[in-house]
Design a protein around this motif. Structure first.
Motif, short mmCIF file in Angstrom:
data_model
loop_
_atom_site.label_atom_id
_atom_site.label_comp_id
_atom_site.label_asym_id
_atom_site.label_seq_id
_atom_site.Cartn_x
_atom_site.Cartn_y
_atom_site.Cartn_z
N TYR A 1 0.84 -1.21 0.00
CA TYR A 1 0.00 0.00 0.00
C TYR A 1 0.87 1.26 0.00
N PHE A 2 1.76 1.35 0.97
CA PHE A 2 2.64 2.51 1.03
C PHE A 2 3.86 2.24 0.17
N ASP A 3 3.98 3.02 -0.90
CA ASP A 3 5.02 2.84 -1.90
C ASP A 3 5.90 4.09 -1.93
N PRO A 4 7.16 3.98 -1.51
CA PRO A 4 8.04 5.16 -1.51
C PRO A 4 8.17 5.82 -2.88
N GLU A 5 8.10 5.00 -3.94
CA GLU A 5 8.22 5.57 -5.28
C GLU A 5 6.99 6.40 -5.64
N LEU A 6 5.81 5.95 -5.23
CA LEU A 6 4.60 6.74 -5.44
C LEU A 6 4.71 8.06 -4.71
N GLU A 7 5.14 8.00 -3.46
CA GLU A 7 5.30 9.23 -2.67
C GLU A 7 6.29 10.18 -3.33
N ARG A 8 7.42 9.65 -3.77
CA ARG A 8 8.46 10.50 -4.37
C ARG A 8 7.97 11.16 -5.66
N LEU A 9 7.36 10.35 -6.53
CA LEU A 9 6.92 10.87 -7.82
C LEU A 9 5.76 11.86 -7.67
N ALA A 10 4.82 11.54 -6.78
CA ALA A 10 3.69 12.44 -6.58
C ALA A 10 4.15 13.81 -6.10
N HIS A 11 4.96 13.82 -5.06
CA HIS A 11 5.39 15.11 -4.51
C HIS A 11 6.36 15.83 -5.43
N ALA A 12 7.12 15.09 -6.23
CA ALA A 12 8.00 15.75 -7.19
C ALA A 12 7.21 16.51 -8.25
N HIS A 13 5.98 16.05 -8.50
CA HIS A 13 5.11 16.71 -9.48
C HIS A 13 4.07 17.62 -8.83
N GLY A 14 4.18 17.83 -7.53
CA GLY A 14 3.23 18.70 -6.83
C GLY A 14 1.86 18.09 -6.66
N VAL A 15 1.77 16.76 -6.71
CA VAL A 15 0.50 16.06 -6.54
C VAL A 15 0.31 15.67 -5.08
N LYS A 16 -0.84 15.98 -4.52
CA LYS A 16 -1.14 15.65 -3.13
C LYS A 16 -1.53 14.17 -3.02
N LEU A 17 -1.07 13.54 -1.93
CA LEU A 17 -1.40 12.14 -1.68
C LEU A 17 -2.42 12.03 -0.55
N ILE A 18 -3.46 11.27 -0.79
CA ILE A 18 -4.53 11.07 0.18
C ILE A 18 -4.66 9.57 0.44
N ALA A 19 -4.73 9.20 1.71
CA ALA A 19 -4.93 7.79 2.08
C ALA A 19 -6.43 7.51 2.13
N SER A 20 -6.89 6.60 1.29
CA SER A 20 -8.31 6.26 1.26
C SER A 20 -8.56 5.04 2.14
N LEU A 21 -9.58 5.13 2.98
CA LEU A 21 -9.90 4.07 3.93
C LEU A 21 -11.28 3.50 3.65
N GLY A 22 -11.38 2.17 3.69
CA GLY A 22 -12.67 1.52 3.55
C GLY A 22 -12.79 0.76 2.25
N GLY A 23 -13.65 1.26 1.36
CA GLY A 23 -13.92 0.57 0.11
C GLY A 23 -15.12 -0.33 0.22
#
Length: 294
Positions: free
Chosen positions: A73-95
């Protein structure tokens, strides 16, 4: 969500749903990133340039306040790429879930709710996320459940006043009548409006999955536009608080034309067909649009 108040953007095939809302000074374009699809579309394949937010799905709440984190679920590469592009990351709970017992049990127990908030704070902070999306499913089916859901969102906002907080809610009055829309809207930055799955095995006939307007022919008058009008007139919800959920999957039927009654077993109708299955055949006669509720 359709009468000139909106401008919609269709996003990448790795997202479960996406939308745009004019709630803030700039449009919000959010995509759900399903960690179980990482093997097909890893975070390195995302087009971050078209996004403002990514909601990573899903963390699982427990009645005792614990939160289950699935592998990957928590992927350091996702975090790095998102923030490098100014994209906010939101943790979605439930489904999707058969019941909301975990949500209700946690939210109705002050100790469990505090434990949930404590656990959530650690996960969001440690992984450098910017907020949370509450995908409480199934949505409230009774007025007491509605009150619990609303009170929970108020407590969440009070605990985390600076976080981005969103919630996912479905279209249609079956669930909508048990949502305090105006109160909910005040607690969240916007509502991720699940305006899809408008037809399926339960309708008795084939129909579009997420049509903007009612079909010109056939028995169904269900549409996103109709549901939006209902939210405005019946519940006083401002469209600017909604992000339109767009599905990137279709539904398959055995009928010769859209709107016809099922010829086979109802439980076998309206089955999902994923975008990666559709994409290679979009120009092929094998997938005729009259057979797919896309």
């Amino acid at each position: 969500m359709k009468n000139g108040k909106w401008a919609w953007i269709l996003l990448g095939i790795f997202f479960g749903a996406a939308g745009m809302t004019m709630a803030g000074p700039k449009p919000v374009v959010l995509g759900y990133s399903a960690c179980w699809f990482d093997g097909i579309y890893p975070p390195t394949s995302y087009n971050y340039g078209v996004l403002t937010h990514i909601a990573r799905s899903f963390l699982t709440p427990k009645a005792d306040g614990k939160i289950t984190v699935r592998g990957g679920y928590f992927d350091p590469e996702l975090e790095r790429l998102a923030h490098a592009h100014g994209v906010k990351l939101i943790a979605s709970l439930g489904g999707a879930s058969s019941n909301a017992n975990n949500w209700l049990g946690m939210a109705r127990d002050p100790k469990a709710e505090k434990a949930f908030f404590d656990n959530l704070e650690k996960l969001v902070t440690d992984n450098h996320y910017d907020g949370v999306d509450i995908d409480w499913e199934p949505s409230a089916l009774t007025d007491p459940d509605q009150a619990t859901f609303t009170d929970f969102l108020k407590a969440l906002r009070a605990r985390f006043p600076r976080w981005i907080i969103t919630t996912a809610l479905g279209a249609g009055d079956f669930y909508g009548k048990h949502v305090s829309w105006a109160q909910v809207a005040r607690q969240v930055d916007w509502i991720n409006w699940m305006a899809y799955d408008l037809a399926g095995s339960w309708t008795g006939h084939s129909a579009p999955n997420a049509n903007l307007y009612p079909p010109k022919t056939g028995p169904s008058d269900v549409s996103i536009d109709g549901y939006l009008g209902e939210l405005e007139s019946k519940y006083g919800l401002e469209p600017r608080k909604l992000a339109l959920g767009i599905p990137f999957y279709g539904t398959r039927y055995s009928t010769a034309h859209m709107g016809e009654s099922f010829s086979g077993k109802a439980e076998e109708e309206g089955t999902e067909i994923q975008y990666f299955e559709i994409a290679p055949d979009r120009k092929s006669t094998r997938l005729n649009s009259s057979h797919l509720g896309i």
